[in-house]
Design a protein around this motif. Structure first.
Motif, mmCIF file in Angstrom:
data_model
loop_
_atom_site.group_PDB
_atom_site.id
_atom_site.type_symbol
_atom_site.label_atom_id
_atom_site.label_comp_id
_atom_site.label_asym_id
_atom_site.label_seq_id
_atom_site.Cartn_x
_atom_site.Cartn_y
_atom_site.Cartn_z
ATOM 1 N N ASP A 98 0.821 -1.207 0.000
ATOM 2 C CA ASP A 98 0.000 0.000 0.000
ATOM 3 C C ASP A 98 0.859 1.262 0.000
ATOM 4 O O ASP A 98 2.097 1.200 0.042
ATOM 5 C CB ASP A 98 -0.991 -0.005 1.161
ATOM 6 C CG ASP A 98 -0.319 -0.009 2.532
ATOM 7 O OD1 ASP A 98 0.879 0.314 2.633
ATOM 8 O OD2 ASP A 98 -1.019 -0.329 3.514
ATOM 9 N N THR A 99 0.202 2.402 -0.032
ATOM 10 C CA THR A 99 0.897 3.684 -0.132
ATOM 11 C C THR A 99 1.849 3.901 1.035
ATOM 12 O O THR A 99 2.977 4.380 0.851
ATOM 13 C CB THR A 99 -0.132 4.823 -0.202
ATOM 14 O OG1 THR A 99 -1.023 4.580 -1.293
ATOM 15 C CG2 THR A 99 0.554 6.165 -0.416
ATOM 16 N N THR A 100 1.419 3.532 2.223
ATOM 17 C CA THR A 100 2.265 3.706 3.409
ATOM 18 C C THR A 100 3.536 2.880 3.301
ATOM 19 O O THR A 100 4.638 3.357 3.615
ATOM 20 C CB THR A 100 1.483 3.312 4.682
ATOM 21 O OG1 THR A 100 0.333 4.145 4.796
ATOM 22 C CG2 THR A 100 2.344 3.461 5.917
ATOM 23 N N ALA A 103 5.875 4.402 0.657
ATOM 24 C CA ALA A 103 6.518 5.602 1.195
ATOM 25 C C ALA A 103 7.640 5.228 2.154
ATOM 26 O O ALA A 103 8.701 5.868 2.180
ATOM 27 C CB ALA A 103 5.484 6.472 1.904
ATOM 28 N N TRP A 142 0.456 2.109 -9.905
ATOM 29 C CA TRP A 142 1.332 3.263 -9.655
ATOM 30 C C TRP A 142 0.513 4.522 -9.399
ATOM 31 O O TRP A 142 0.840 5.330 -8.523
ATOM 32 C CB TRP A 142 2.293 3.473 -10.829
ATOM 33 C CG TRP A 142 3.304 2.381 -10.976
ATOM 34 C CD1 TRP A 142 3.481 1.549 -12.033
ATOM 35 C CD2 TRP A 142 4.280 1.991 -10.000
ATOM 36 N NE1 TRP A 142 4.495 0.664 -11.795
ATOM 37 C CE2 TRP A 142 5.005 0.911 -10.556
ATOM 38 C CE3 TRP A 142 4.607 2.438 -8.735
ATOM 39 C CZ2 TRP A 142 6.047 0.282 -9.871
ATOM 40 C CZ3 TRP A 142 5.636 1.818 -8.037
ATOM 41 C CH2 TRP A 142 6.345 0.749 -8.610
ATOM 42 N N SER A 144 -2.369 4.628 -8.084
ATOM 43 C CA SER A 144 -3.012 4.510 -6.768
ATOM 44 C C SER A 144 -2.062 4.841 -5.616
ATOM 45 O O SER A 144 -2.517 5.183 -4.520
ATOM 46 C CB SER A 144 -3.577 3.104 -6.583
ATOM 47 O OG SER A 144 -2.561 2.157 -6.274
ATOM 48 N N VAL A 145 -0.744 4.720 -5.830
ATOM 49 C CA VAL A 145 0.231 5.033 -4.773
ATOM 50 C C VAL A 145 1.031 6.287 -5.110
ATOM 51 O O VAL A 145 2.100 6.535 -4.544
ATOM 52 C CB VAL A 145 1.182 3.845 -4.502
ATOM 53 C CG1 VAL A 145 0.406 2.633 -4.016
ATOM 54 C CG2 VAL A 145 2.006 3.497 -5.750
ATOM 55 N N LYS A 146 0.500 7.094 -6.009
ATOM 56 C CA LYS A 146 1.231 8.265 -6.502
ATOM 57 C C LYS A 146 1.673 9.200 -5.382
ATOM 58 O O LYS A 146 2.760 9.790 -5.435
ATOM 59 C CB LYS A 146 0.367 9.023 -7.507
ATOM 60 C CG LYS A 146 1.061 10.233 -8.121
ATOM 61 C CD LYS A 146 0.135 11.003 -9.047
ATOM 62 C CE LYS A 146 0.814 12.271 -9.547
ATOM 63 N NZ LYS A 146 -0.120 13.111 -10.331
ATOM 64 N N SER A 147 0.863 9.330 -4.346
ATOM 65 C CA SER A 147 1.201 10.271 -3.275
ATOM 66 C C SER A 147 2.509 9.898 -2.576
ATOM 67 O O SER A 147 3.192 10.764 -2.014
ATOM 68 C CB SER A 147 0.069 10.358 -2.251
ATOM 69 O OG SER A 147 -0.153 9.105 -1.631
ATOM 70 N N ALA A 148 2.888 8.614 -2.613
ATOM 71 C CA ALA A 148 4.151 8.182 -2.007
ATOM 72 C C ALA A 148 5.353 8.503 -2.887
ATOM 73 O O ALA A 148 6.499 8.470 -2.420
ATOM 74 C CB ALA A 148 4.111 6.686 -1.725
#
Length: 337
Positions: A98-100, A103, A142, A144-148
């Motif tokens: 996941d994003t976390t 990151a 990618w 979906s996890v762009k913020s990371a």
């Protein structure tokens, strides 16, 4: 009538000039794509944001299956590596990172002064391998996890999907790769992108080699790097040299994104891979740090993730001729840190 005939072109010219000024202001024209803010490709070379030439020297780490082994990044750095290629999963075949988690991986790479190549493994052998997914689905991951990843363009390279296509329907690789690149650019990704070859990464049919120029041109940022995986197909120095030299001659960026000293499909010429990449100034990322299944356990560089227990493959890639210890240079962005 004569007066109007003579003045009409002047009026038209003025109107045209005004329209020419107003259209860009109104946003009606086609905007130029933003220049890369981090890594970029120029004349077939991968450059850092500073303009420094960057040559990858590193290994692959199977993070998605060993999520508690983030300490391996520090151990990989200690070998002298400047890059780590990190295995992630989109959730299509293996449990999603996941994003976390993404990151955190990026943060750990930066803490250890490693350039982070992130790849989605779920595409491996699409068409041949049950459960494998498409490059389009990888691109969706990618996004979906762009913020990371936003703002990490100087530290992260996005490897869209691992070994897309096995040996079935692999001619679709070109169109699918172009579409995935454009999907990511359309979603605002400014990172250098990396694309793997079909045929389980080994490109024995030369689909990537022969279509690389058109794929590169399809990227509006012109910021795509090609990755070939060298296993049994590349069992002679002649094959290694021919493949890599063709990209260099075409001024297209190429790295060896995976390779080993042995494999079930044949015996790759690791000495030639290491020597040729060093001579041509090309990057390489060996497979892999640790955790391979028993059928390919010989590809572990250390035993059971223990950095003090180098295998013969680990000794070769880290400490042998043209290996990581002798040839790796830390990314300039980390110098002084």
């Amino acid at each position: 009538m004569k007066s109007r005939t003579r003045t009409a072109p002047r009026v038209a010219a003025v109107v045209a000039a005004l329209v020419g000024l107003l259209v860009p202001l109104l946003g009606l024209g086609t905007p130029a794509h933003a220049a890369p803010t981090g890594f970029r490709v120029q004349n077939g070379r991968l450059l850092e944001a500073s303009g420094n030439d960057f040559v990858m020297r590193g290994v692959n780490h199977a993070h998605t299956w060993y999520r508690d082994r983030t300490s391996s990044l520090a151990h990989i750095k200690a070998t002298g590596a400047n890059t780590v290629r990190v295995v992630l999963a989109s959730g299509d075949r293996w449990t999603r990172n996941d994003t976390t988690d993404v990151a955190n991986v990026v943060s750990q790479c930066k803490r250890n002064r490693l350039i982070c190549v992130l790849e989605v493994h779920d595409t491996t052998g699409y068409g041949d391998q049950s459960g494998a997914t498409t490059l389009s689905r990888a691109a969706d991951y990618w996004i979906s996890v762009k913020s990371a990843l936003a703002g990490q363009e100087s530290y992260v390279i996005v490897n869209i999907g691992n070994e897309p296509y096995g040996n079935s329907n692999y001619t679709r690789w070109t169109a699918d790769t172009k579409a995935a690149i454009q999907k990511l650019r359309g979603a605002g990704f400014n990172h250098t992108l990396m694309v793997d070859a079909p045929n389980w990464g080994q490109d024995w049919a030369f689909t990537m080699r022969d279509n690389a120029a058109s794929v590169f041109a399809a990227d509006p940022d012109r910021n795509t790097v090609f990755s070939v995986h060298m296993y049994g197909v590349f069992n002679t120095a002649a094959k290694v040299n021919d493949y890599l030299n063709r990209f260099v001659a075409a001024k297209l960026p190429i790295v060896v994104g995976e390779f080993g000293h042995n494999h079930s499909d044949g015996n790759p010429d690791e000495d030639a891979i290491l020597a040729t990449t060093q001579r041509l100034g090309l990057g390489y990322l060996g497979w892999s740090w640790s955790g391979n299944g028993s059928d390919v356990g010989y590809l572990d560089m250390v035993t059971n993730f223990d950095p003090n227990r180098l295998t013969s493959w680990g000794r070769r890639i880290f400490n042998g001729a043209n290996g990581i210890a002798a040839t790796s240079k830390q990314a300039a962005i980390y110098n002084g840190r």
